[in-house]
Design a protein around this motif. Structure first.
Motif, PDB file in Angstrom:
ATOM      1  N   HIS A   1      -2.173  -5.970   6.735  1.00  0.00           N
ATOM      2  CA  HIS A   1      -2.809  -4.695   6.402  1.00  0.00           C
ATOM      3  C   HIS A   1      -1.783  -3.667   5.964  1.00  0.00           C
ATOM      4  CE1 HIS A   1      -6.219  -6.480   8.587  1.00  0.00           C
ATOM      5  NE2 HIS A   1      -6.928  -5.743   7.752  1.00  0.00           N
TER       6      HIS A   1
ATOM      7  N   TYR B   1      -3.116  -0.855   3.694  1.00  0.00           N
ATOM      8  CA  TYR B   1      -4.196  -0.426   4.602  1.00  0.00           C
ATOM      9  C   TYR B   1      -3.582   0.092   5.905  1.00  0.00           C
ATOM     10  CZ  TYR B   1      -7.353  -2.334   1.196  1.00  0.00           C
ATOM     11  OH  TYR B   1      -8.036  -2.556   0.024  1.00  0.00           O
TER      12      TYR B   1
ATOM     13  N   ALA C   1      -9.606  -6.310   9.863  1.00  0.00           N
ATOM     14  CA  ALA C   1      -9.023  -5.399  10.856  1.00  0.00           C
ATOM     15  C   ALA C   1      -9.916  -5.325  12.081  1.00  0.00           C
ATOM     16  CB  ALA C   1      -8.818  -4.017  10.241  1.00  0.00           C
TER      17      ALA C   1
ATOM     18  N   GLU D   1      -5.746   0.785   9.031  1.00  0.00           N
ATOM     19  CA  GLU D   1      -6.229  -0.429   9.697  1.00  0.00           C
ATOM     20  C   GLU D   1      -5.120  -1.091  10.524  1.00  0.00           C
ATOM     21  OE1 GLU D   1      -7.128   0.458   6.656  1.00  0.00           O
ATOM     22  OE2 GLU D   1      -9.279   0.695   7.043  1.00  0.00           O
TER      23      GLU D   1
ATOM     24  N   MET E   1     -10.606  -6.348   3.907  1.00  0.00           N
ATOM     25  CA  MET E   1      -9.511  -5.874   4.748  1.00  0.00           C
ATOM     26  C   MET E   1     -10.052  -5.169   5.991  1.00  0.00           C
ATOM     27  SD  MET E   1      -6.492  -6.626   3.919  1.00  0.00           S
ATOM     28  CE  MET E   1      -5.456  -7.191   2.615  1.00  0.00           C
ATOM     29  N   LYS E   2     -11.091  -4.377   5.793  1.00  0.00           N
ATOM     30  CA  LYS E   2     -11.661  -3.657   6.939  1.00  0.00           C
ATOM     31  C   LYS E   2     -12.305  -4.625   7.922  1.00  0.00           C
ATOM     32  CE  LYS E   2     -11.533   0.657   4.880  1.00  0.00           C
ATOM     33  NZ  LYS E   2     -11.771   1.783   4.230  1.00  0.00           N
TER      34      LYS E   2
END
Ligand code: SF4
Lengths: 485, 246
Positions: B46, B51, A415, B54, A411-412
């Motif tokens: 996200h 998240y 992003a 993010e 996910m990071k």
């Protein structure tokens, strides 16, 4: 069916439990049928109301106002209930609530109790605690009786035996009531239950109930039901013990004019509940001589402190979100590992566990919003689900362990890619290269992927994926408008 | 009108044809299309997966890219829902006054594609021709967050040559739900199975919607089961034109 009590502390994660539940085709067809029937009834009586949306808004406003001033209304309720002759007890958590109820039953001099259907008593597993103390509880709500006799667990907050069909219920009654020739018509089953229960109503001197609403202004308690068995439990015993979450308060008697319209139409598709009982303390002329009420927190003040999740407490337990939920429709209630199943369970259960357990439940939703659409007090369940997902992510990614969390890492990385157009284009190109070994041509010569590695494998169990087109939209756009990159 | 297109990350990558169809329809109606190049993703995946930190920079990015737009058109109901349902709150939560104001100014100019046609332009007939049997799936976000109602159906009914058939339980989720399809693959597949059998019951050649993410999901099973039924975005149908004999 599921043997042990539904306990979020020990229940398997939702995806596993759901998979197991879906293997039971009888259960699935029972759940689909029952939820379809209730939904259709609800839709009929909701559609006939010209002011339904205004009523929902009023319900929401009343509940929000109550939660903002919960301390005030609880004390007001305590004072008024005490003045009317009730005895008010406060319980911090489930264990304390169980202790109080057990000791009150013992003090009443009875080793049996008749019970009204109450999800709060299910939440704290009261029956097991009573039995351990040598007290026999008798469930008197028809569905709860089926659950108790079948040594089963509730799968729905309004219709606890929703996962059972009539033949299965007949089988349970035949076996446990020793009625080998019992028929399977509704009348046969109701008659058998009536005979079984009537004797208990007349004999047992102590009753245990939950509450739909506590009325601060008067100190009164309200229970609504369809069968009248609850009314028996509320009026015949000498001692009545009610247990209620502190979220059940309403400020004024008049607020019932809103909630008693919203609740039955949403819950059972009835215009009004057949039995609406409201009692205030005790009356020497009628009903129980002794009335205790246990007001239980059990993590509710934690929920209250979370501004975004607070709306969870507005719930009036109508179960409409469960009936509308396409996930619940597939799995039934037991997969949620909690007496609170479906959308409301997915937000309430992990919060009652203070996010230490049931972390898979906020993900047990496609965020389709069907629950929010039907909720009579407009709880934005998808919004709360997302908020709780964030809490789970923050838990899982804090500290050293977070560095090894595969999902978080992916996910990071994604992003970071989306934060730059250049990186995004590079990732699009890279994606095409990376998927190449997985692509197979179909009979029309089109490229498809039918196997994906790792976490993505869940997709390819039942679904193919088209290969990525050779040209992205932005590539095409730039070519077309004549400035190449 | 000058229409700024936000294509969305997955349409850009996986469904460029839908973007081309949007351009075609809008230009046919006499509008000018503009494509801010720095655009990437709205942050939905996200945000919805938890998240939050993010997702925030992606909100900022969207605002920066589209600040000057007259109108923004997005061929994805769930991305528009992400913006309407969450952007104002996201901006307010970080106490960014400027961003909050920017979001408030920008959002009224943002439209889902079918919504732009029916609500902003007041159109039903966009001059399309599509001689096939088609059924329409009401994607959840379009249905419940954007209240698209029968807008997409009115657009479809005006298409020449189309044989539009109603889908049973049209408002029931197809089971996609972003990461839900992977995290809860079994439940998601069971939900999809109900959708697929409803689609097959219509006898349609094609299933359409206002969101390619649902369609990618539905298509995945339609192809796996060799049904021969296609999926395509509403824009792809509205872009269809009758071959004119020279
Ligand atoms: S969340 Fe809303 S719909 Fe669900 S049980 Fe509670 S009040 Fe009913």
């Amino acid at each position: 069916m599921s043997a042990g009590p539904l306990d979020p502390k020990t229940a398997p994660a939702f995806p596993m439990a759901a998979k197991a539940a879906m293997g039971d085709s009888q259960l699935r067809s029972n759940v689909r049928h029952a939820t379809d029937v209730i939904q259709a009834k609800r839709a009929r009586v909701v559609d006939e109301m010209p002011d339904w949306q205004a009523l929902r808004e009023a319900g929401k406003q009343i509940r929000e106002h109550t939660m903002r001033h919960l301390d005030f209304y609880l004390e007001q309720f305590e004072a008024n209930c005490t003045r009317a002759g009730g005895v008010v007890h406060w319980a911090r958590d489930a264990a304390e609530a169980r202790r109080i109820v057990v000791s009150l039953v013992k003090a009443s001099g009875s080793d049996e109790v008749i019970k009204i259907k109450s999800m709060t008593t299910e939440e704290i597993q009261l029956n097991a605690a009573l039995e351990a103390a040598g007290i026999q509880p008798y469930e008197t709500d028809l569905a709860e009786l089926i659950i108790q006799l079948g040594q089963d667990q509730p799968s729905h907050i309004v219709v606890p035996a929703l996962h059972k069909n009539r033949q299965q219920i007949r089988e349970i009654f035949q076996r446990t009531m020793h009625l080998p020739n019992l028929g399977d018509q509704p009348q046969d089953l109701a008659d058998a239950a009536r005979l079984f229960l009537r004797e208990k109503f007349l004999r047992v001197k102590t009753g245990v109930s939950g509450a739909n609403f506590l009325i601060a202004e008067t100190g009164g308690v309200c229970v609504v039901e369809s069968e009248g068995n609850g009314r028996m439990c509320l009026t015949l015993p000498e001692t009545l013990i009610t247990i209620a979450g502190i979220d059940k308060v309403l400020p004024r008697y008049q607020d019932l004019e809103v909630t008693l319209q919203l609740l039955p139409r949403s819950a059972t598709g009835e215009r009004m509940n057949p039995y609406n009982s409201i009692w205030t303390g005790v009356d020497p002329a009628d009903g129980p001589r002794v009335f205790h009420i246990v007001l239980m927190d059990n993590a509710r003040t934690e929920i209250l402190a979370d501004e975004e999740a607070r709306q969870t407490l507005n719930c009036i337990r109508c179960g409409a979100c469960q009936n509308a939920c396409p996930v619940y429709r597939q799995t039934g209630g037991h997969a949620y590992g909690s007496v609170y199943a479906g959308p409301i369970g997915a937000i309430l259960t992990p919060q009652l566990q203070e996010m230490h357990h049931a972390q898979s439940l906020p993900y047990a939703s496609s965020l389709c919003g069907a629950c929010y659409e039907v909720c009579p007090v407009k709880i934005n369940i998808p919004e709360v689900l997302i908020h709780l997902r964030n809490k789970v992510v923050l838990q899982n990614t804090s500290g050293i362990a977070g560095l090894f969390d595969v999902e978080a890492a992916a996910m990071k990385a994604m992003a970071a890619i989306f934060r730059s157009e250049r990186r995004f284009r590079a990732a699009q190109r890279l994606g095409r290269i990376a998927e190449t070994p997985l692509v197979r041509k179909d009979e029309h010569g089109l490229g498809w992927i039918s196997w994906l590695p790792g976490m993505l494998g869940g997709w390819s169990q039942t679904r193919d994926l088209r290969e990525m087109p050779k040209e992205t939209f932005r590539d095409w756009w730039e070519k077309r408008s004549g400035h190449d990159n | 009108m000058r229409v700024s297109l936000f294509i969305t990350c997955y349409n850009d990558t996986l469904f460029p044809s839908t973007g081309k169809s949007v351009v075609r329809v809008l230009e046919r109606l006499g509008h000018t299309v503009d494509f801010p190049r720095g655009q990437t993703c709205c942050g939905q995946m996200h945000w919805n997966t938890g998240y939050q930190a993010e997702a925030l920079p992606l909100l900022q990015r969207f605002v920066d890219q589209f600040r000057a737009a007259e109108v923004v058109v997005i061929p994805s109901s769930s991305c528009v829902a992400m913006m309407r349902d969450h952007y104002p709150k996201m901006a307010a939560e970080i106490d960014d006054v400027r961003l909050t104001a920017d979001v408030a100014a920008l959002l009224p100019k943002v439209f889902e594609f079918s919504e732009f046609l029916t609500k902003r332009l007041g159109l039903e007939d966009v001059g399309a021709y599509y001689p096939h049997r088609v059924t329409y799936h009401a994607s959840c976000h379009g249905l419940r967050s954007l209240s698209l109602g029968d807008g997409p159906l009115r657009l479809l009914k005006a298409v020449r040559g189309i044989d539009l058939v109603a889908l049973d339980r049209v408002e029931q989720c197809c089971g996609f739900g972003g990461t839900f399809a992977v995290k809860n693959a079994a439940v998601s597949s069971a939900m999809l199975e109900e959708k697929i059998s409803a689609v097959l019951d219509t006898g349609a050649d094609a299933c359409t919607a206002c969101d390619n993410s649902c369609l990618m999901h539905i298509q995945g099973a339609l192809h796996r089961q060799h049904t021969g039924v296609r999926t395509l975005h509403l824009a792809d149908i509205l872009a269809g034109e009758e071959e004119v004999q020279a």
